[in-house]
Design an enzyme around this catalytic site. Structure first.
Site, PDB file in Angstrom:
ATOM      1  N   LYS A  49      26.304  57.997-144.245  1.00  0.00           N
ATOM      2  CA  LYS A  49      26.624  59.390-143.975  1.00  0.00           C
ATOM      3  C   LYS A  49      27.449  60.000-145.113  1.00  0.00           C
ATOM      4  O   LYS A  49      27.516  61.196-145.271  1.00  0.00           O
ATOM      5  CB  LYS A  49      27.447  59.495-142.679  1.00  0.00           C
ATOM      6  CG  LYS A  49      26.734  59.049-141.435  1.00  0.00           C
ATOM      7  CD  LYS A  49      27.739  59.128-140.248  1.00  0.00           C
ATOM      8  CE  LYS A  49      27.188  58.482-139.025  1.00  0.00           C
ATOM      9  NZ  LYS A  49      28.205  58.424-137.947  1.00  0.00           N
ATOM     10  N   GLY A  50      28.120  59.162-145.869  1.00  0.00           N
ATOM     11  CA  GLY A  50      29.168  59.613-146.788  1.00  0.00           C
ATOM     12  C   GLY A  50      28.745  60.634-147.835  1.00  0.00           C
ATOM     13  O   GLY A  50      29.553  61.443-148.271  1.00  0.00           O
ATOM     14  N   GLU A  67      24.824  58.904-154.006  1.00  0.00           N
ATOM     15  CA  GLU A  67      25.822  58.119-153.256  1.00  0.00           C
ATOM     16  C   GLU A  67      27.150  58.858-153.241  1.00  0.00           C
ATOM     17  O   GLU A  67      27.447  59.634-154.153  1.00  0.00           O
ATOM     18  CB  GLU A  67      26.044  56.784-153.973  1.00  0.00           C
ATOM     19  CG  GLU A  67      25.162  55.654-153.488  1.00  0.00           C
ATOM     20  CD  GLU A  67      25.882  54.781-152.467  1.00  0.00           C
ATOM     21  OE1 GLU A  67      26.588  55.317-151.595  1.00  0.00           O
ATOM     22  OE2 GLU A  67      25.723  53.554-152.552  1.00  0.00           O
ATOM     23  N   ASP A  68      27.979  58.562-152.265  1.00  0.00           N
ATOM     24  CA  ASP A  68      29.345  59.095-152.277  1.00  0.00           C
ATOM     25  C   ASP A  68      30.219  58.303-153.242  1.00  0.00           C
ATOM     26  O   ASP A  68      30.962  58.852-154.031  1.00  0.00           O
ATOM     27  CB  ASP A  68      29.956  59.091-150.857  1.00  0.00           C
ATOM     28  CG  ASP A  68      29.867  57.733-150.165  1.00  0.00           C
ATOM     29  OD1 ASP A  68      29.232  56.810-150.718  1.00  0.00           O
ATOM     30  OD2 ASP A  68      30.427  57.596-149.065  1.00  0.00           O
ATOM     31  N   ASP A 101      31.255  51.224-154.973  1.00  0.00           N
ATOM     32  CA  ASP A 101      32.441  50.390-154.817  1.00  0.00           C
ATOM     33  C   ASP A 101      32.075  48.977-155.298  1.00  0.00           C
ATOM     34  O   ASP A 101      32.094  48.722-156.503  1.00  0.00           O
ATOM     35  CB  ASP A 101      32.835  50.448-153.331  1.00  0.00           C
ATOM     36  CG  ASP A 101      34.130  49.736-153.017  1.00  0.00           C
ATOM     37  OD1 ASP A 101      35.045  49.763-153.834  1.00  0.00           O
ATOM     38  OD2 ASP A 101      34.230  49.150-151.918  1.00  0.00           O
ATOM     39  N   PHE A 113      41.556  53.641-151.339  1.00  0.00           N
ATOM     40  CA  PHE A 113      40.585  54.050-150.325  1.00  0.00           C
ATOM     41  C   PHE A 113      40.675  55.558-150.133  1.00  0.00           C
ATOM     42  O   PHE A 113      41.705  56.082-149.720  1.00  0.00           O
ATOM     43  CB  PHE A 113      40.829  53.328-148.998  1.00  0.00           C
ATOM     44  CG  PHE A 113      39.629  53.390-148.100  1.00  0.00           C
ATOM     45  CD1 PHE A 113      38.576  52.498-148.264  1.00  0.00           C
ATOM     46  CD2 PHE A 113      39.533  54.365-147.120  1.00  0.00           C
ATOM     47  CE1 PHE A 113      37.447  52.571-147.462  1.00  0.00           C
ATOM     48  CE2 PHE A 113      38.409  54.446-146.305  1.00  0.00           C
ATOM     49  CZ  PHE A 113      37.374  53.552-146.476  1.00  0.00           C
ATOM     50  N   VAL A 114      39.603  56.245-150.465  1.00  0.00           N
ATOM     51  CA  VAL A 114      39.623  57.704-150.418  1.00  0.00           C
ATOM     52  C   VAL A 114      38.821  58.230-149.228  1.00  0.00           C
ATOM     53  O   VAL A 114      37.864  57.608-148.777  1.00  0.00           O
ATOM     54  CB  VAL A 114      39.079  58.334-151.730  1.00  0.00           C
ATOM     55  CG1 VAL A 114      40.030  58.111-152.873  1.00  0.00           C
ATOM     56  CG2 VAL A 114      37.725  57.782-152.082  1.00  0.00           C
ATOM     57  N   ARG A 174      35.762  63.185-142.555  1.00  0.00           N
ATOM     58  CA  ARG A 174      34.625  63.612-143.378  1.00  0.00           C
ATOM     59  C   ARG A 174      34.680  65.108-143.664  1.00  0.00           C
ATOM     60  O   ARG A 174      34.177  65.593-144.663  1.00  0.00           O
ATOM     61  CB  ARG A 174      33.294  63.315-142.665  1.00  0.00           C
ATOM     62  CG  ARG A 174      32.989  61.840-142.494  1.00  0.00           C
ATOM     63  CD  ARG A 174      31.541  61.648-142.057  1.00  0.00           C
ATOM     64  NE  ARG A 174      31.292  60.325-141.505  1.00  0.00           N
ATOM     65  CZ  ARG A 174      31.027  59.240-142.234  1.00  0.00           C
ATOM     66  NH1 ARG A 174      30.971  59.317-143.537  1.00  0.00           N
ATOM     67  NH2 ARG A 174      30.810  58.076-141.646  1.00  0.00           N
TER      68      ARG A 174
HETATM   69  P1  IMP Z   1      29.535  49.376-151.838  1.00  0.00           P
HETATM   70  O1  IMP Z   1      28.234  48.861-151.279  1.00  0.00           O
HETATM   71  O2  IMP Z   1      30.633  48.338-151.733  1.00  0.00           O
HETATM   72  O3  IMP Z   1      29.410  49.922-153.237  1.00  0.00           O
HETATM   73  O4  IMP Z   1      30.075  50.505-150.909  1.00  0.00           O
HETATM   74  C1  IMP Z   1      29.329  51.545-150.566  1.00  0.00           C
HETATM   75  C2  IMP Z   1      29.838  52.320-149.389  1.00  0.00           C
HETATM   76  O5  IMP Z   1      31.131  51.925-148.913  1.00  0.00           O
HETATM   77  C3  IMP Z   1      30.007  53.727-149.831  1.00  0.00           C
HETATM   78  O6  IMP Z   1      28.776  54.424-149.806  1.00  0.00           O
HETATM   79  C4  IMP Z   1      31.018  54.250-148.830  1.00  0.00           C
HETATM   80  O7  IMP Z   1      30.372  54.727-147.690  1.00  0.00           O
HETATM   81  C5  IMP Z   1      31.881  53.046-148.511  1.00  0.00           C
HETATM   82  N1  IMP Z   1      33.144  53.115-149.271  1.00  0.00           N
HETATM   83  C6  IMP Z   1      33.513  52.388-150.347  1.00  0.00           C
HETATM   84  N2  IMP Z   1      34.736  52.745-150.797  1.00  0.00           N
HETATM   85  C7  IMP Z   1      35.150  53.738-149.986  1.00  0.00           C
HETATM   86  C8  IMP Z   1      36.336  54.566-149.945  1.00  0.00           C
HETATM   87  O8  IMP Z   1      37.266  54.471-150.765  1.00  0.00           O
HETATM   88  N3  IMP Z   1      36.368  55.475-148.948  1.00  0.00           N
HETATM   89  C9  IMP Z   1      35.378  55.658-148.029  1.00  0.00           C
HETATM   90  N4  IMP Z   1      34.262  54.931-148.043  1.00  0.00           N
HETATM   91  C10 IMP Z   1      34.141  53.975-149.006  1.00  0.00           C
END
Ligand code: IMP
Length: 189
Positions: free
Chosen positions: A54-55, A111-112, A115, A165-166, A178
Site C-alpha cells: 500500500k505504501g 516503490e515507497d 530497504d 523508520f519513516v 499513511r
Molecule cells: P524491503 O523489501 O525490505 O526493501 O522493504 C520494502 C517494504 O518495507 C517497503 O515497501 C515498505 O512498505 C516497508 N518499509 C521499509 N522501511 C520502512 C520505513 O522506514 N517505514 C515504513 N515502511 C517501511
C-alpha cells in the site's frame, strides 16, 4: 477543541516536509521523463506504471501526474512487514495479478522505499520473467542503502535516508500515519 489540539501535539516530527517532497517529486519526474524520451523505441506509447501497495499509493499518484507522459496504471500488493519496524523477511503476496497487455512494454515499478531490497528484487525478477519488458525501471521515493541485503538499487529515487523508520506520505506503522502529507520519524518512546 482540546481533543484536536492534543491530536496535533502527538503528530510525528517532520523529517521531510510536504514542500520538499513536492519539489523532489517534480524533479524526479523530469529525470524519468528524460529517460523515456531518450529511448529510441519509445514512441509516446503508454508507460506501464506498477505501484506497490500500500505504501506507494500516494507517491505513485503524485508521480504519474508530474510525469506528463501517457501511462497505464497497475498496482500490486506485497507486504513484508507486520506491525513491526523490522522486516521478518517473509514476503506476503496476496495479489500479484497483472493484465496480459503489459507484455513487451516499458515498465516502471514504483516503490515507497527500498530497504533490504527484497521486495523490489523479487518484483523486478518476477516482471522480467513474466512480461519480457522493453525496459524495466524502478523508481522509489526513498532508499535506505545501509539496510540493503539484496543487490538492487533504484534507477530513480527521491531521497537517500539513514536507517530510520519513516512514516507518512503513504508509509505506515501498523497501518497508521499513511495520511500525513509529510514524512515523519516514528517516535517509539
Ligand atoms: P524491503 O523489501 O525490505 O526493501 O522493504 C520494502 C517494504 O518495507 C517497503 O515497501 C515498505 O512498505 C516497508 N518499509 C521499509 N522501511 C520502512 C520505513 O522506514 N517505514 C515504513 N515502511 C517501511
Amino acid at each position: 477543541m482540546s481533543n484536536l489540539y492534543s491530536l496535533k501535539a502527538q503528530l510525528p516530527a517532520v523529517f521531510i516536509s510536504k514542500s520538499q517532497i513536492e519539489s523532489r517529486v517534480n524533479t524526479l519526474a523530469e529525470e524519468i521523463k528524460d529517460f523515456y524520451l531518450s529511448q529510441d523505441d519509445f514512441d509516446n506509447e503508454s508507460i506501464i506504471v506498477i505501484g506497490v501497495l500500500k505504501g506507494a499509493f500516494i507517491f505513485t499518484a503524485d508521480l504519474i501526474r508530474a510525469l506528463k507522459l501517457p501511462t497505464q496504471l497497475e498496482f500490486v500488493r506485497i507486504a513484508s512487514y507486520g506491525d513491526s519496524t523490522k522486516s521478518d523477511g517473509i514476503l506476503n503476496i496476496p495479489d500479484l495479478v497483472l493484465p496480459n497487455n503489459i507484455i513487451n512494454k516499458h515498465i516502471l515499478i514504483v516503490e515507497d522505499i527500498v530497504d533490504t531490497g527484497k521486495t523490489a528484487g523479487f518484483l523486478k525478477q518476477y516482471i522480467q520473467d513474466q512480461f519480457n519488458p522493453k525496459s524495466l525501471k524502478l523508481a522509489s521515493l526513498l532508499s535506505k542503502p545501509s539496510r540493503r541485503e539484496v543487490e538492487i538499487e533504484p534507477d530513480f529515487y527521491g531521497f537517500e535516508i539513514e536507517d530510520k523508520f519513516v512514516i507518512g506520505y503513504g508509509l505506515d506503522f501498523g497501518e497508521r500515519y499513511r495520511e500525513l502529507d509529510y514524512l515523519g520519524i516514528l517516535n517509539e518512546s
